[in-house]
Design an enzyme around this catalytic site. Structure first.
Site, PDB file in Angstrom:
ATOM      1  N   TYR A  14       0.820  -1.219   0.000  1.00 13.55           N
ATOM      2  CA  TYR A  14       0.000   0.000   0.000  1.00 13.55           C
ATOM      3  C   TYR A  14       0.856   1.273   0.000  1.00 13.55           C
ATOM      4  N   ILE A  15       1.628   1.494   1.048  1.00 14.24           N
ATOM      5  CA  ILE A  15       2.396   2.746   1.136  1.00 14.24           C
ATOM      6  C   ILE A  15       3.571   2.702   0.151  1.00 14.24           C
ATOM      7  N   ASP A  34       9.997  -7.540  -3.052  1.00 10.17           N
ATOM      8  CA  ASP A  34       8.764  -7.878  -2.315  1.00 10.17           C
ATOM      9  C   ASP A  34       8.489  -9.352  -2.532  1.00 10.17           C
ATOM     10  N   SER A  37       3.627 -11.331  -0.318  1.00  3.81           N
ATOM     11  CA  SER A  37       2.848 -12.035   0.702  1.00  3.81           C
ATOM     12  C   SER A  37       1.607 -11.245   1.095  1.00  3.81           C
ATOM     13  N   LYS A  87       2.088  -6.540   9.166  1.00  2.00           N
ATOM     14  CA  LYS A  87       1.565  -5.353   9.870  1.00  2.00           C
ATOM     15  C   LYS A  87       0.227  -5.555  10.582  1.00  2.00           C
ATOM     16  N   SER A 127       6.083   3.355  13.341  1.00  2.00           N
ATOM     17  CA  SER A 127       4.646   3.551  13.551  1.00  2.00           C
ATOM     18  C   SER A 127       4.394   4.346  14.824  1.00  2.00           C
ATOM     19  N   TYR A 152       3.546  -6.810  17.163  1.00  2.00           N
ATOM     20  CA  TYR A 152       3.803  -5.968  15.976  1.00  2.00           C
ATOM     21  C   TYR A 152       4.447  -4.650  16.401  1.00  2.00           C
ATOM     22  N   LYS A 156       8.462  -2.802  15.844  1.00  2.00           N
ATOM     23  CA  LYS A 156       8.835  -1.446  15.384  1.00  2.00           C
ATOM     24  C   LYS A 156       9.794  -0.795  16.389  1.00  2.00           C
ATOM     25  N   PHE A 180       1.506   7.980  11.393  1.00  2.00           N
ATOM     26  CA  PHE A 180       0.243   7.915  12.129  1.00  2.00           C
ATOM     27  C   PHE A 180      -0.710   7.037  11.295  1.00  2.00           C
ATOM     28  N   ARG A 233      -7.778   9.764  16.080  1.00  2.00           N
ATOM     29  CA  ARG A 233      -6.514   9.409  15.416  1.00  2.00           C
ATOM     30  C   ARG A 233      -6.080  10.556  14.513  1.00  2.00           C
ATOM     31  N   PRO A 298     -10.622  -4.240  22.220  1.00  2.00           N
ATOM     32  CA  PRO A 298      -9.502  -4.374  23.164  1.00  2.00           C
ATOM     33  C   PRO A 298      -8.207  -3.860  22.540  1.00  2.00           C
TER      34      PRO A 298
HETATM   35  P1  NAD Z   1       1.531  -3.681   3.045  1.00  3.23           P
HETATM   36  O1  NAD Z   1       1.281  -5.004   3.649  1.00  3.23           O
HETATM   37  O2  NAD Z   1       0.577  -3.173   2.033  1.00  3.23           O
HETATM   38  O3  NAD Z   1       2.994  -3.626   2.409  1.00  3.23           O
HETATM   39  C1  NAD Z   1       4.068  -4.383   2.916  1.00  3.23           C
HETATM   40  C2  NAD Z   1       4.704  -5.120   1.750  1.00  3.23           C
HETATM   41  O4  NAD Z   1       5.797  -5.892   2.247  1.00  3.23           O
HETATM   42  C3  NAD Z   1       3.744  -6.081   1.065  1.00  3.23           C
HETATM   43  O5  NAD Z   1       3.765  -5.878  -0.326  1.00  3.23           O
HETATM   44  C4  NAD Z   1       4.294  -7.474   1.439  1.00  3.23           C
HETATM   45  O6  NAD Z   1       4.058  -8.402   0.401  1.00  3.23           O
HETATM   46  C5  NAD Z   1       5.762  -7.168   1.653  1.00  3.23           C
HETATM   47  N1  NAD Z   1       6.434  -8.089   2.566  1.00  3.23           N
HETATM   48  C6  NAD Z   1       6.035  -8.478   3.806  1.00  3.23           C
HETATM   49  N2  NAD Z   1       6.930  -9.327   4.341  1.00  3.23           N
HETATM   50  C7  NAD Z   1       7.930  -9.454   3.422  1.00  3.23           C
HETATM   51  C8  NAD Z   1       9.141 -10.188   3.392  1.00  3.23           C
HETATM   52  N3  NAD Z   1       9.513 -10.991   4.396  1.00  3.23           N
HETATM   53  N4  NAD Z   1       9.929 -10.092   2.298  1.00  3.23           N
HETATM   54  C9  NAD Z   1       9.560  -9.295   1.267  1.00  3.23           C
HETATM   55  N5  NAD Z   1       8.431  -8.584   1.236  1.00  3.23           N
HETATM   56  C10 NAD Z   1       7.621  -8.659   2.311  1.00  3.23           C
HETATM   57  O7  NAD Z   1       1.671  -2.652   4.258  1.00  3.23           O
HETATM   58  P2  NAD Z   1       1.737  -1.060   4.245  1.00  3.23           P
HETATM   59  O8  NAD Z   1       0.502  -0.557   4.868  1.00  3.23           O
HETATM   60  O9  NAD Z   1       2.129  -0.574   2.915  1.00  3.23           O
HETATM   61  O10 NAD Z   1       2.905  -0.851   5.287  1.00  3.23           O
HETATM   62  C11 NAD Z   1       4.249  -0.612   4.884  1.00  3.23           C
HETATM   63  C12 NAD Z   1       5.115  -0.439   6.112  1.00  3.23           C
HETATM   64  O11 NAD Z   1       4.600   0.636   6.890  1.00  3.23           O
HETATM   65  C13 NAD Z   1       5.138  -1.641   7.044  1.00  3.23           C
HETATM   66  O12 NAD Z   1       6.435  -1.741   7.591  1.00  3.23           O
HETATM   67  C14 NAD Z   1       4.146  -1.272   8.128  1.00  3.23           C
HETATM   68  O13 NAD Z   1       4.423  -1.916   9.335  1.00  3.23           O
HETATM   69  C15 NAD Z   1       4.379   0.218   8.229  1.00  3.23           C
HETATM   70  N6  NAD Z   1       3.239   0.961   8.789  1.00  3.23           N
HETATM   71  C16 NAD Z   1       2.015   0.837   8.206  1.00  3.23           C
HETATM   72  C17 NAD Z   1       0.931   1.530   8.740  1.00  3.23           C
HETATM   73  C18 NAD Z   1      -0.450   1.375   8.161  1.00  3.23           C
HETATM   74  O14 NAD Z   1      -1.423   1.682   8.841  1.00  3.23           O
HETATM   75  N7  NAD Z   1      -0.613   0.928   6.904  1.00  3.23           N
HETATM   76  C19 NAD Z   1       1.116   2.378   9.840  1.00  3.23           C
HETATM   77  C20 NAD Z   1       2.387   2.488  10.393  1.00  3.23           C
HETATM   78  C21 NAD Z   1       3.455   1.777   9.849  1.00  3.23           C
HETATM   79  C1  WQD Z   2      -8.761   3.553  13.787  1.00  2.00           C
HETATM   80  C2  WQD Z   2      -9.949   3.844  14.689  1.00  2.00           C
HETATM   81  C3  WQD Z   2     -10.776   1.932  15.887  1.00  2.00           C
HETATM   82  C4  WQD Z   2     -12.253  -0.282  12.456  1.00  2.00           C
HETATM   83  C5  WQD Z   2      -3.603   0.430  13.568  1.00  2.00           C
HETATM   84  C6  WQD Z   2      -2.360  -0.146  14.184  1.00  2.00           C
HETATM   85  C7  WQD Z   2      -1.236   0.833  14.121  1.00  2.00           C
HETATM   86  C8  WQD Z   2      -1.032   1.336  12.699  1.00  2.00           C
HETATM   87  C9  WQD Z   2      -2.310   1.806  12.094  1.00  2.00           C
HETATM   88  C10 WQD Z   2       0.619   0.004  11.631  1.00  2.00           C
HETATM   89  C11 WQD Z   2      -9.863   3.145  16.039  1.00  2.00           C
HETATM   90  C12 WQD Z   2     -11.818   2.467  14.920  1.00  2.00           C
HETATM   91  C13 WQD Z   2     -11.678   0.698  13.233  1.00  2.00           C
HETATM   92  C14 WQD Z   2     -13.642  -0.553  12.591  1.00  2.00           C
HETATM   93  C15 WQD Z   2     -13.796   1.190  14.238  1.00  2.00           C
HETATM   94  N1  WQD Z   2      -0.578   0.304  11.831  1.00  2.00           N
HETATM   95  N2  WQD Z   2     -12.438   1.416  14.105  1.00  2.00           N
HETATM   96  N3  WQD Z   2     -14.360   0.214  13.469  1.00  2.00           N
HETATM   97  O1  WQD Z   2      -6.040   0.951  15.507  1.00  2.00           O
HETATM   98  O2  WQD Z   2      -5.393   3.380  15.112  1.00  2.00           O
HETATM   99  O3  WQD Z   2      -3.948   1.601  14.277  1.00  2.00           O
HETATM  100  O4  WQD Z   2      -3.317   0.804  12.212  1.00  2.00           O
HETATM  101  O5  WQD Z   2       1.593   0.391  12.170  1.00  2.00           O
HETATM  102  O6  WQD Z   2      -0.105   0.187  14.604  1.00  2.00           O
HETATM  103  O7  WQD Z   2      -2.634  -0.461  15.533  1.00  2.00           O
HETATM  104  O8  WQD Z   2      -6.135   1.973  13.194  1.00  2.00           O
HETATM  105  O9  WQD Z   2      -7.767   1.955  11.365  1.00  2.00           O
HETATM  106  O10 WQD Z   2      -7.691  -0.019  12.930  1.00  2.00           O
HETATM  107  O11 WQD Z   2      -8.571   2.144  13.753  1.00  2.00           O
HETATM  108  O12 WQD Z   2     -14.489   1.837  15.021  1.00  2.00           O
HETATM  109  O13 WQD Z   2     -14.193  -1.435  11.944  1.00  2.00           O
HETATM  110  O14 WQD Z   2     -11.133   3.332  14.060  1.00  2.00           O
HETATM  111  O15 WQD Z   2     -11.380   1.533  17.086  1.00  2.00           O
HETATM  112  O16 WQD Z   2     -10.405   4.002  16.976  1.00  2.00           O
HETATM  113  P1  WQD Z   2      -5.432   1.971  14.648  1.00  2.00           P
HETATM  114  P2  WQD Z   2      -7.547   1.441  12.734  1.00  2.00           P
END
Ligand code: NAD
Ligand code: WQD
Length: 344
Positions: A14-15, A34, A37, A87, A127, A152, A156, A180, A233, A298
């Protein structure tokens, strides 16, 4: 000027995919590594449609050291953005060992190969989960970290520690970005959040309910100490987040001295409640999101939003896209998924 080649691990995700688009648009060459997975190879075609360039792709599980060495011998890399990780918070509670193995081994393999190949610029996806529920808001980069709520989140925290310790004794310029809540999609509607597992984050659940893929959205908790009782958030548009990585590369390139390590919050600095998000989505997109009020989930923190002053000043980066762009682009992406792609 010689083009820089950026290794984007997890670049099919995604990102990562949004960052690859911004990198290509800014003239960088990109190699994506990548294992797919949690993503699909077809994203490479979508990136090509948007940018006119298909990024180089190396399919590999980065926990496999032999493949990581092959990756670095095949491509001449100038800098690394390391997104690849598992993640899912809930899954990490069920399978902690898998999370520690995947997120930490892949990171250590990449750092080791980077050092062996003299790749000194490293941007890492951390994160806001490292802050837990902070005592004071907005959180700054100096806010004390709380014990992680999940394996998880702990990966980080440990990843940050590993990078800081390594950069102390090696000539590396490390930028850690604490994201965030990333939401939204590219304005083209061609790429967006497209995981292999059913999503559980707020925005994709909202869009799936609006699209009729789910019956209703459960709003988790209405008795929090917030203006409307629901959690708060700091949601950030994924394109703004992608741009923070480009700013980080420039920052790392200009860093003085043999090595450096800097952490930045990447959000908007504005707290938005769950009900506010639902209402804005409905109003901007002219659709209804069937929802019911249920008990707290929770592990949820009540409210968290970040100060982005440090990133604004030192990275010369600002979030430019607001809530309207977040909800409209997320809806555009959901509609394109419903029309053209398999459902999840
Ligand atoms: P995502 O799952 O869409 O992207 C992660 C990518 O990494 C995927 O394409 C997956 O196939 C690949 N991958 C996973 N394990 C792998 C491995 N062992 N070898 C090679 N490729 C691998 O997730 P995202 O939302 O794009 O997140 C990207 C990064 O940002 C992650 O490190 C995640 O923890 C971090 N992050 C995400 C969020 C969020 O809410 N999306 C928030 C904070 C931090
Ligand atoms: C946002 C708000 C839920 C779904 C998570 C990870 C964090 C980071 C981002 C990677 C919360 C509420 C959600 C639903 C709801 N990821 N909600 N109904 O929990 O802030 O963070 O993703 O690093 O580490 O913990 O994100 O989008 O799940 O929730 O009411 O069906 O929406 O309770 O208040 P969160 P979220």
């Amino acid at each position: 000027m010689i083009k820089q080649t950026i290794l984007v691990t997890g670049g099919a995700g995604y990102i990562g995919s949004h960052t690859v688009v911004q990198l290509i648009n800014e003239g960088y060459d990109v190699v994506i590594a990548d294992d797919l997975s949690n993503s699909r190879e077809e994203v490479l075609d979508s990136i090509q449609t948007i940018t006119g360039v298909k990024p180089l792709f190396f399919k590999a599980d980065l926990c496999d050291k032999t493949l990581v060495n092959e990756l670095f011998s095949k491509f001449k890399i100038d800098a690394i953005i390391h997104f690849a990780a598992k993640k899912l918070v809930g899954e990490s509670v069920e399978q902690p060992l898998m999370y520690y193995q995947t997120n930490l081994n892949s990171l250590m393999n990449i750092i080791e190969a980077a050092m062996q190949n003299n790749v000194l610029k490293f941007v890492f996806s951390s994160s806001c989960s490292v802050y837990g529920q902070p005592d004071t808001l907005p959180v700054t980069e100096d806010t004390p970290l709380m014990p992680a709520e999940s394996p998880y989140g702990n990966t980080k925290k440990i990843s940050e520690d590993i990078l800081r310790d390594v950069s102390r004794v090696n000539p590396m310029h490390v930028v850690v970005l604490r994201y965030f809540n990333p939401v939204g999609a590219h304005p083209s509607g061609l790429i967006g959040e497209y995981p292999l597992n059913p999503p559980s984050n707020l925005m994709p659940v909202i869009t799936q309910v609006a699209a009729g893929k789910r019956d209703s959205l459960s709003v988790f908790g209405t008795d929090y100490s917030t203006p409307d009782g629901t959690c708060i958030r700091d949601y950030i548009h994924v394109v703004d987040l992608a741009n923070a990585h480009l700013a980080s590369l420039q920052f790392a390139a200009q860093s003085k001295g043999d090595s450096s390590y800097e952490t930045f919050n990447v959000g908007t600095g504005t707290g938005i409640s769950v009900l506010q998000m639902i209402k804005t989505f409905e109003k901007v997109n002219g659709v209804s999101v069937n929802h019911k009020l249920v008990d707290r989930r929770p592990g949820d923190v009540e409210k968290v939003f970040g100060s982005t002053v440090k990133a604004n000043k030192m990275l010369n980066w600002n979030a430019e896209l607001g809530l309207e762009e977040m909800v409209s682009s997320a809806w555009k992406w959901e509609k394109s998924l419903s029309h053209t792609k398999s459902t999840i």
